[in-house]
Design a protein around this motif. Sequence first.
Motif, PDB file in Angstrom:
ATOM      1  N   LEU A  15       1.046  -1.069  -0.034  1.00 15.83           N
ATOM      2  CA  LEU A  15       0.049   0.162  -0.107  1.00 15.83           C
ATOM      3  C   LEU A  15       0.866   1.301   0.092  1.00 15.83           C
ATOM      4  N   LEU A  16       0.615   2.238  -0.923  1.00 16.01           N
ATOM      5  CA  LEU A  16       1.396   3.433  -1.093  1.00 16.01           C
ATOM      6  C   LEU A  16       0.500   4.495  -0.659  1.00 16.01           C
ATOM      7  N   LEU A  17       1.093   5.170   0.377  1.00 13.92           N
ATOM      8  CA  LEU A  17       0.429   6.457   0.855  1.00 13.92           C
ATOM      9  C   LEU A  17       1.118   7.715   0.952  1.00 13.92           C
ATOM     10  N   MET A  18       0.603   8.612   0.410  1.00  9.96           N
ATOM     11  CA  MET A  18       0.949   9.824   0.087  1.00  9.96           C
ATOM     12  C   MET A  18       0.571  10.877   1.120  1.00  9.96           C
ATOM     13  N   ASP A  19       1.243  11.560   1.738  1.00 15.94           N
ATOM     14  CA  ASP A  19       0.684  12.528   2.958  1.00 15.94           C
ATOM     15  C   ASP A  19       1.687  13.672   2.792  1.00 15.94           C
ATOM     16  N   TYR A  20       0.987  14.660   3.450  1.00  9.83           N
ATOM     17  CA  TYR A  20       1.896  15.925   3.629  1.00  9.83           C
ATOM     18  C   TYR A  20       1.881  16.468   5.037  1.00  9.83           C
ATOM     19  N   THR A  21       3.478  16.883   5.480  1.00 12.09           N
ATOM     20  CA  THR A  21       3.801  17.354   6.805  1.00 12.09           C
ATOM     21  C   THR A  21       3.067  18.639   6.887  1.00 12.09           C
ATOM     22  N   ASP A  22       3.010  19.379   8.033  1.00 12.99           N
ATOM     23  CA  ASP A  22       2.441  20.665   8.246  1.00 12.99           C
ATOM     24  C   ASP A  22       3.077  21.809   7.606  1.00 12.99           C
ATOM     25  N   ASP A  23       4.258  21.427   7.028  1.00 17.25           N
ATOM     26  CA  ASP A  23       5.119  22.550   6.279  1.00 17.25           C
ATOM     27  C   ASP A  23       4.757  22.201   4.701  1.00 17.25           C
ATOM     28  N   GLY A  24       3.904  21.412   4.698  1.00 18.26           N
ATOM     29  CA  GLY A  24       3.567  21.132   3.092  1.00 18.26           C
ATOM     30  C   GLY A  24       4.385  20.176   2.249  1.00 18.26           C
ATOM     31  N   GLU A  25       5.515  19.429   3.010  1.00 20.53           N
ATOM     32  CA  GLU A  25       6.549  18.644   2.495  1.00 20.53           C
ATOM     33  C   GLU A  25       5.647  17.400   2.207  1.00 20.53           C
ATOM     34  N   GLU A  26       5.710  16.829   1.104  1.00 22.54           N
ATOM     35  CA  GLU A  26       5.248  15.312   0.616  1.00 22.54           C
ATOM     36  C   GLU A  26       5.982  14.216   1.386  1.00 22.54           C
ATOM     37  N   VAL A  27       5.235  13.430   1.821  1.00 22.22           N
ATOM     38  CA  VAL A  27       5.759  12.195   2.503  1.00 22.22           C
ATOM     39  C   VAL A  27       5.075  10.875   1.888  1.00 22.22           C
ATOM     40  N   ILE A  28       6.008  10.013   1.332  1.00 22.79           N
ATOM     41  CA  ILE A  28       5.589   8.788   0.671  1.00 22.79           C
ATOM     42  C   ILE A  28       6.141   7.617   1.474  1.00 22.79           C
ATOM     43  N   THR A  29       5.353   6.806   1.729  1.00 27.03           N
ATOM     44  CA  THR A  29       5.395   5.771   2.513  1.00 27.03           C
ATOM     45  C   THR A  29       4.988   4.427   1.740  1.00 27.03           C
ATOM     46  N   LEU A  30       5.703   3.264   1.700  1.00 28.96           N
ATOM     47  CA  LEU A  30       5.427   2.174   0.946  1.00 28.96           C
ATOM     48  C   LEU A  30       5.192   1.132   2.237  1.00 28.96           C
ATOM     49  N   TRP A  31       3.922   0.711   2.512  1.00 29.10           N
ATOM     50  CA  TRP A  31       3.551  -0.211   3.319  1.00 29.10           C
ATOM     51  C   TRP A  31       3.615  -1.530   2.684  1.00 29.10           C
ATOM     52  N   CYS A  32       4.347  -2.639   3.279  1.00 28.31           N
ATOM     53  CA  CYS A  32       4.571  -3.669   2.513  1.00 28.31           C
ATOM     54  C   CYS A  32       4.092  -4.750   3.557  1.00 28.31           C
ATOM     55  N   PHE A  33       3.216  -5.596   3.305  1.00 31.72           N
ATOM     56  CA  PHE A  33       2.389  -6.583   4.374  1.00 31.72           C
ATOM     57  C   PHE A  33       2.734  -7.978   3.784  1.00 31.72           C
ATOM     58  N   GLN A  34       3.218  -8.849   4.740  1.00 32.98           N
ATOM     59  CA  GLN A  34       3.632 -10.085   4.781  1.00 32.98           C
ATOM     60  C   GLN A  34       2.684 -10.947   5.764  1.00 32.98           C
ATOM     61  N   TYR A  35       1.781 -11.737   5.404  1.00 32.98           N
ATOM     62  CA  TYR A  35       0.998 -12.771   6.208  1.00 32.98           C
ATOM     63  C   TYR A  35       1.655 -14.009   6.322  1.00 32.98           C
ATOM     64  N   THR A  36       1.828 -14.476   7.591  1.00 30.06           N
ATOM     65  CA  THR A  36       2.703 -15.614   7.828  1.00 30.06           C
ATOM     66  C   THR A  36       1.987 -16.496   9.029  1.00 30.06           C
ATOM     67  N   VAL A  37       1.878 -17.616   9.146  1.00 30.79           N
ATOM     68  CA  VAL A  37       1.655 -18.389  10.496  1.00 30.79           C
ATOM     69  C   VAL A  37       2.764 -19.084  11.251  1.00 30.79           C
ATOM     70  N   SER A  38       4.048 -18.778  10.709  1.00 31.06           N
ATOM     71  CA  SER A  38       5.314 -19.240  11.162  1.00 31.06           C
ATOM     72  C   SER A  38       5.795 -18.143  12.164  1.00 31.06           C
ATOM     73  N   LYS A  39       6.644 -18.830  13.141  1.00 32.20           N
ATOM     74  CA  LYS A  39       7.486 -17.665  14.081  1.00 32.20           C
ATOM     75  C   LYS A  39       8.480 -17.004  13.211  1.00 32.20           C
ATOM     76  N   ASP A  40       8.817 -17.372  12.233  1.00 31.66           N
ATOM     77  CA  ASP A  40       9.969 -16.602  11.683  1.00 31.66           C
ATOM     78  C   ASP A  40       9.474 -16.642  10.068  1.00 31.66           C
ATOM     79  N   HIS A  41      10.239 -15.787   9.127  1.00 25.78           N
ATOM     80  CA  HIS A  41       9.799 -15.651   7.870  1.00 25.78           C
ATOM     81  C   HIS A  41      11.055 -15.219   7.194  1.00 25.78           C
TER      82      HIS A  41
END
Length: 129
Positions: A15-41
């Motif tokens: 999921l890519l989210l674009m937002d802006y700081t209070d100063d109007g600076e663009e902030v882009i965050t790429l959220w990557c999701f990994q679903y697992t039932v294991s205790k390590d991946h």
Amino acid sequence: WVPSVPNFANINAALLLMDYTDDGEEVITLWCFQYTVSKDHPFNAKTFRSKFLRPVLQTLQLNVDMVAVKILFIVPSDVIIEFRIPTELLDTGWAARVEFVDCNGVDTLQSVFERLDFIPAPVQFKSTG
């Protein structure tokens, strides 16, 4: 983004989210999701960069230094205490954490976005019915 091939390396969705700081600076965050039932991946940073990150950012005409990459491992409640973030992922400098999310249905999946304080703006789901 959802992978188009089975058993895609490292993540299940993004999921890519674009937002802006209070100063109007663009902030882009790429959220990557990994679903697992294991205790390590396992996590292969080289494959992640070459097969996912670079192509996606290139398609969106974004430079890698413009985007904060954050990896979220979603695990069952009985695994969360034992789950360990992969060492190779820790060495990348990308943010990573683990969360329990009840994935029994779409209605409960929405709760991941409501509970994640590190996503700056709430994600709104629109009803299809």
